[in-house]
Design a protein around this motif. Structure first.
Motif, PDB file in Angstrom:
ATOM      1  N   SER A 241      19.332  10.541  24.589  1.00  0.00           N
ATOM      2  CA  SER A 241      20.379  11.533  24.805  1.00  0.00           C
ATOM      3  C   SER A 241      19.753  12.912  25.023  1.00  0.00           C
ATOM      4  CB  SER A 241      21.321  11.583  23.602  1.00  0.00           C
ATOM      5  OG  SER A 241      20.693  12.225  22.496  1.00  0.00           O
ATOM      6  N   LYS A 242      20.580  13.937  25.083  1.00  0.00           N
ATOM      7  CA  LYS A 242      20.095  15.305  25.224  1.00  0.00           C
ATOM      8  C   LYS A 242      20.239  16.095  23.929  1.00  0.00           C
ATOM      9  CE  LYS A 242      20.993  15.549  30.200  1.00  0.00           C
ATOM     10  NZ  LYS A 242      21.680  16.284  31.305  1.00  0.00           N
ATOM     11  N   ARG A 243      20.484  15.391  22.826  1.00  0.00           N
ATOM     12  CA  ARG A 243      20.657  16.052  21.536  1.00  0.00           C
ATOM     13  C   ARG A 243      19.788  15.363  20.481  1.00  0.00           C
ATOM     14  NH1 ARG A 243      24.297  12.218  22.383  1.00  0.00           N
ATOM     15  NH2 ARG A 243      25.217  11.046  20.672  1.00  0.00           N
ATOM     16  N   SER A 244      19.515  16.059  19.399  1.00  0.00           N
ATOM     17  CA  SER A 244      18.719  15.474  18.330  1.00  0.00           C
ATOM     18  C   SER A 244      19.571  14.520  17.498  1.00  0.00           C
ATOM     19  CB  SER A 244      18.142  16.574  17.434  1.00  0.00           C
ATOM     20  OG  SER A 244      19.186  17.272  16.780  1.00  0.00           O
ATOM     21  N   ARG A 245      18.905  13.727  16.672  1.00  0.00           N
ATOM     22  CA  ARG A 245      19.602  12.820  15.758  1.00  0.00           C
ATOM     23  C   ARG A 245      19.170  13.167  14.344  1.00  0.00           C
ATOM     24  NH1 ARG A 245      17.224   7.427  13.990  1.00  0.00           N
ATOM     25  NH2 ARG A 245      16.426   9.041  12.606  1.00  0.00           N
ATOM     26  N   LYS A 246      19.886  14.104  13.740  1.00  0.00           N
ATOM     27  CA  LYS A 246      19.509  14.598  12.413  1.00  0.00           C
ATOM     28  C   LYS A 246      20.048  13.695  11.317  1.00  0.00           C
ATOM     29  CE  LYS A 246      18.828  19.507  13.479  1.00  0.00           C
ATOM     30  NZ  LYS A 246      18.788  19.378  14.944  1.00  0.00           N
ATOM     31  N   ALA A 247      19.163  13.388  10.359  1.00  0.00           N
ATOM     32  CA  ALA A 247      19.531  12.571   9.206  1.00  0.00           C
ATOM     33  C   ALA A 247      18.643  12.986   8.043  1.00  0.00           C
ATOM     34  CB  ALA A 247      19.337  11.089   9.515  1.00  0.00           C
ATOM     35  N   ILE A 248      19.048  12.613   6.847  1.00  0.00           N
ATOM     36  CA  ILE A 248      18.231  12.878   5.666  1.00  0.00           C
ATOM     37  C   ILE A 248      18.166  11.595   4.858  1.00  0.00           C
ATOM     38  CG2 ILE A 248      20.203  13.811   4.346  1.00  0.00           C
ATOM     39  CD1 ILE A 248      18.130  15.782   3.060  1.00  0.00           C
ATOM     40  N   THR A 249      16.993  11.299   4.318  1.00  0.00           N
ATOM     41  CA  THR A 249      16.792  10.015   3.649  1.00  0.00           C
ATOM     42  C   THR A 249      15.937  10.180   2.403  1.00  0.00           C
ATOM     43  OG1 THR A 249      15.946   7.759   3.968  1.00  0.00           O
ATOM     44  CG2 THR A 249      14.815   9.515   5.149  1.00  0.00           C
ATOM     45  N   CYS A 250      16.139   9.300   1.453  1.00  0.00           N
ATOM     46  CA  CYS A 250      15.394   9.364   0.203  1.00  0.00           C
ATOM     47  C   CYS A 250      15.156   7.950  -0.316  1.00  0.00           C
ATOM     48  CB  CYS A 250      16.167  10.180  -0.840  1.00  0.00           C
ATOM     49  SG  CYS A 250      15.216  10.591  -2.322  1.00  0.00           S
ATOM     50  N   HIS A 251      13.966   7.708  -0.852  1.00  0.00           N
ATOM     51  CA  HIS A 251      13.654   6.435  -1.494  1.00  0.00           C
ATOM     52  C   HIS A 251      13.609   6.629  -3.002  1.00  0.00           C
ATOM     53  CE1 HIS A 251      12.365   5.200   2.544  1.00  0.00           C
ATOM     54  NE2 HIS A 251      12.553   3.974   2.105  1.00  0.00           N
ATOM     55  N   TYR A 252      14.260   5.712  -3.693  1.00  0.00           N
ATOM     56  CA  TYR A 252      14.340   5.758  -5.148  1.00  0.00           C
ATOM     57  C   TYR A 252      13.755   4.476  -5.738  1.00  0.00           C
ATOM     58  CZ  TYR A 252      17.948   9.287  -4.100  1.00  0.00           C
ATOM     59  OH  TYR A 252      18.643  10.369  -3.612  1.00  0.00           O
ATOM     60  N   ALA A 253      13.097   4.615  -6.881  1.00  0.00           N
ATOM     61  CA  ALA A 253      12.572   3.452  -7.601  1.00  0.00           C
ATOM     62  C   ALA A 253      13.018   3.524  -9.054  1.00  0.00           C
ATOM     63  CB  ALA A 253      11.049   3.404  -7.522  1.00  0.00           C
ATOM     64  N   SER A 254      13.250   2.374  -9.624  1.00  0.00           N
ATOM     65  CA  SER A 254      13.592   2.303 -11.033  1.00  0.00           C
ATOM     66  C   SER A 254      12.393   2.665 -11.895  1.00  0.00           C
ATOM     67  CB  SER A 254      14.061   0.884 -11.375  1.00  0.00           C
ATOM     68  OG  SER A 254      14.095   0.680 -12.771  1.00  0.00           O
ATOM     69  N   GLY A 255      12.661   3.240 -13.053  1.00  0.00           N
ATOM     70  CA  GLY A 255      11.595   3.532 -14.000  1.00  0.00           C
ATOM     71  C   GLY A 255      10.913   2.275 -14.508  1.00  0.00           C
ATOM     72  N   GLU A 256      11.515   1.102 -14.245  1.00  0.00           N
ATOM     73  CA  GLU A 256      10.931  -0.169 -14.644  1.00  0.00           C
ATOM     74  C   GLU A 256       9.810  -0.594 -13.700  1.00  0.00           C
ATOM     75  OE1 GLU A 256      13.927  -3.159 -14.977  1.00  0.00           O
ATOM     76  OE2 GLU A 256      15.348  -1.819 -15.978  1.00  0.00           O
ATOM     77  N   CYS A 257       9.750   0.009 -12.517  1.00  0.00           N
ATOM     78  CA  CYS A 257       8.709  -0.359 -11.552  1.00  0.00           C
ATOM     79  C   CYS A 257       7.321  -0.022 -12.094  1.00  0.00           C
ATOM     80  CB  CYS A 257       8.930   0.370 -10.225  1.00  0.00           C
ATOM     81  SG  CYS A 257      10.325  -0.247  -9.252  1.00  0.00           S
ATOM     82  N   GLU A 258       6.341  -0.773 -11.643  1.00  0.00           N
ATOM     83  CA  GLU A 258       4.958  -0.537 -12.034  1.00  0.00           C
ATOM     84  C   GLU A 258       4.066  -0.603 -10.803  1.00  0.00           C
ATOM     85  OE1 GLU A 258       3.977  -3.338 -15.085  1.00  0.00           O
ATOM     86  OE2 GLU A 258       5.033  -2.193 -16.636  1.00  0.00           O
ATOM     87  N   TYR A 259       2.972   0.148 -10.849  1.00  0.00           N
ATOM     88  CA  TYR A 259       2.030   0.148  -9.734  1.00  0.00           C
ATOM     89  C   TYR A 259       1.271  -1.166  -9.675  1.00  0.00           C
ATOM     90  CZ  TYR A 259       2.978   5.111  -9.226  1.00  0.00           C
ATOM     91  OH  TYR A 259       3.601   6.309  -9.011  1.00  0.00           O
ATOM     92  N   VAL A 260       0.931  -1.577  -8.447  1.00  0.00           N
ATOM     93  CA  VAL A 260       0.183  -2.805  -8.232  1.00  0.00           C
ATOM     94  C   VAL A 260      -1.028  -2.501  -7.351  1.00  0.00           C
ATOM     95  CG1 VAL A 260       2.212  -4.281  -8.476  1.00  0.00           C
ATOM     96  CG2 VAL A 260       1.572  -3.422  -6.205  1.00  0.00           C
ATOM     97  N   ALA A 261      -2.059  -3.302  -7.482  1.00  0.00           N
ATOM     98  CA  ALA A 261      -3.243  -3.163  -6.637  1.00  0.00           C
ATOM     99  C   ALA A 261      -2.950  -3.778  -5.271  1.00  0.00           C
ATOM    100  CB  ALA A 261      -4.429  -3.848  -7.285  1.00  0.00           C
ATOM    101  N   VAL A 262      -3.373  -3.110  -4.212  1.00  0.00           N
ATOM    102  CA  VAL A 262      -3.129  -3.630  -2.865  1.00  0.00           C
ATOM    103  C   VAL A 262      -4.417  -4.091  -2.187  1.00  0.00           C
ATOM    104  CG1 VAL A 262      -1.096  -2.168  -2.585  1.00  0.00           C
ATOM    105  CG2 VAL A 262      -3.324  -1.366  -1.744  1.00  0.00           C
ATOM    106  N   GLU A 263      -5.550  -3.948  -2.871  1.00  0.00           N
ATOM    107  CA  GLU A 263      -6.811  -4.426  -2.310  1.00  0.00           C
ATOM    108  C   GLU A 263      -6.710  -5.928  -2.048  1.00  0.00           C
ATOM    109  OE1 GLU A 263      -7.406  -0.676  -4.306  1.00  0.00           O
ATOM    110  OE2 GLU A 263      -6.578  -2.571  -5.034  1.00  0.00           O
ATOM    111  N   GLY A 264      -7.167  -6.325  -0.860  1.00  0.00           N
ATOM    112  CA  GLY A 264      -7.128  -7.738  -0.507  1.00  0.00           C
ATOM    113  C   GLY A 264      -5.780  -8.219  -0.015  1.00  0.00           C
ATOM    114  N   THR A 265      -4.822  -7.287   0.170  1.00  0.00           N
ATOM    115  CA  THR A 265      -3.502  -7.643   0.678  1.00  0.00           C
ATOM    116  C   THR A 265      -3.297  -7.010   2.058  1.00  0.00           C
ATOM    117  OG1 THR A 265      -2.254  -5.715  -0.133  1.00  0.00           O
ATOM    118  CG2 THR A 265      -2.705  -7.482  -1.720  1.00  0.00           C
TER     119      THR A 265
END
Length: 306
Positions: A241-265
């Protein structure tokens, strides 16, 4: 908005409840079941005009150099920059906006957090937030899974919100989703397609997992908000189109989430790139996990593993 999935149509509209009831915005069982089955849910008119005006005004202040960017990162559209586009006409998005007071009026909107809490739990941490401009001439965002970027689990305890600031249609590059793909696909390998922005705009390597005929395109009015699962395959078309497509976005995680190793993945590729960008853009010598630990923000609850 009427969404047709597997021959059935779900009409999603805001549900007003007594202000003294907690949470103040209550999803129906039908809405929650739809999200669990399809991996996304659209709520019409969730974000009000005042909030949309505030974040749009803030975007213009930042890109016009009227305010310091601070922690935020401005991302340009390479193809448009090469053509000499200037000002907001070359800005694809602004990343890491959730520490800015004006932009926080969106990411910490009580009604928005009410919905998020019903999808991932009462402890809510913001892990990423951005304002997307997508000016005319922007290329597509290939089909991808947001979990590709995140070194924390479980996936069911992560959710994204994506709100139209201006009207979003097919011609200016609306989102598309693959209903149910969060259940049929684990995290798959991603790469940079030849026809996409190369600044972290990864796409699934095997695009046969996102056939055109299965894509549901989400045309949205200002304030309409889609929530989606991080394994859901989704993307957006080019802005023709001739106009922009403005949006706003956010990602949320539960406090129960934990970090994981990604080496080898499959995530090793993106991990190395994000570590490199932290060094170049922020002058921070951090590993992949710490790049996320560095910028998360607890907004509901009192404890988080992140």
């Amino acid at each position: 908005m009427d969404l047709s999935v597997s021959g059935k149509t779900l009409i999603v509209r805001p549900k007003n409840v007594n202000a003294e009831v907690t949470p103040k915005y209550v999803l129906s069982k039908e809405q929650i079941d739809f999200y669990k089955k399809n991996g996304f849910l659209v709520v019409k008119g969730l974000i009000n005009f005042e909030c949309l005006y505030t974040v749009k005004k803030r975007f213009l202040q930042i890109v016009n150099g009227l305010e310091d960017t601070g922690f935020m990162t401005i991302v340009k559209e390479p193809g448009l920059a090469e053509k000499g586009a200037k000002g907001q006409d070359v800005i694809n998005k602004i990343n890491d906006i959730h520490f800015d007071e004006e932009f926080s009026s969106y990411s910490e909107d009580p009604r928005l957090l009410d919905v998020v809490g019903q999808l991932i739990g009462d402890s809510i941490t913001i892990v990423h937030c951005m304002f997307i401009n997508k000016p005319a001439g922007t290329v597509r965002h290939p089909p991808h899974q947001d979990l590709w970027y995140f070194p924390f689990r479980p996936a069911d305890k992560i959710v994204a919100s994506w709100t139209a600031v201006d009207r979003v249609q097919r011609d200016n590059g609306c989102l598309f989703v693959l209903p149910g793909s969060h259940l049929t696909h684990t995290l798959v390998e991603h790469h940079y397609p030849t026809d996409s922005n190369k600044f972290l705009f990864y796409g699934v390597r095997d695009e046969s997992s996102a056939p055109e005929e299965q894509r549901v395109h989400l045309t949205m009015d200002p304030g309409d908000t889609v929530f989606f699962h991080p394994l859901l395959i989704h993307g957006s078309g080019p802005n023709v189109s001739k106009r922009s497509r403005k949006a706003i976005t956010c990602h949320y995680a539960s406090g129960e989430c934990e970090y994981v190793a990604v080496e080898g993945t499959v995530q090793e590729t993106v991990a190395k790139e994000i570590e490199s960008l932290a060094k170049v853009k922020k002058n921070l010598d951090l590993n992949f996990v710490d790049t996320w630990r560095y910028k998360n923000k607890l907004v509901r609850g009192t404890k988080s593993n992140l």
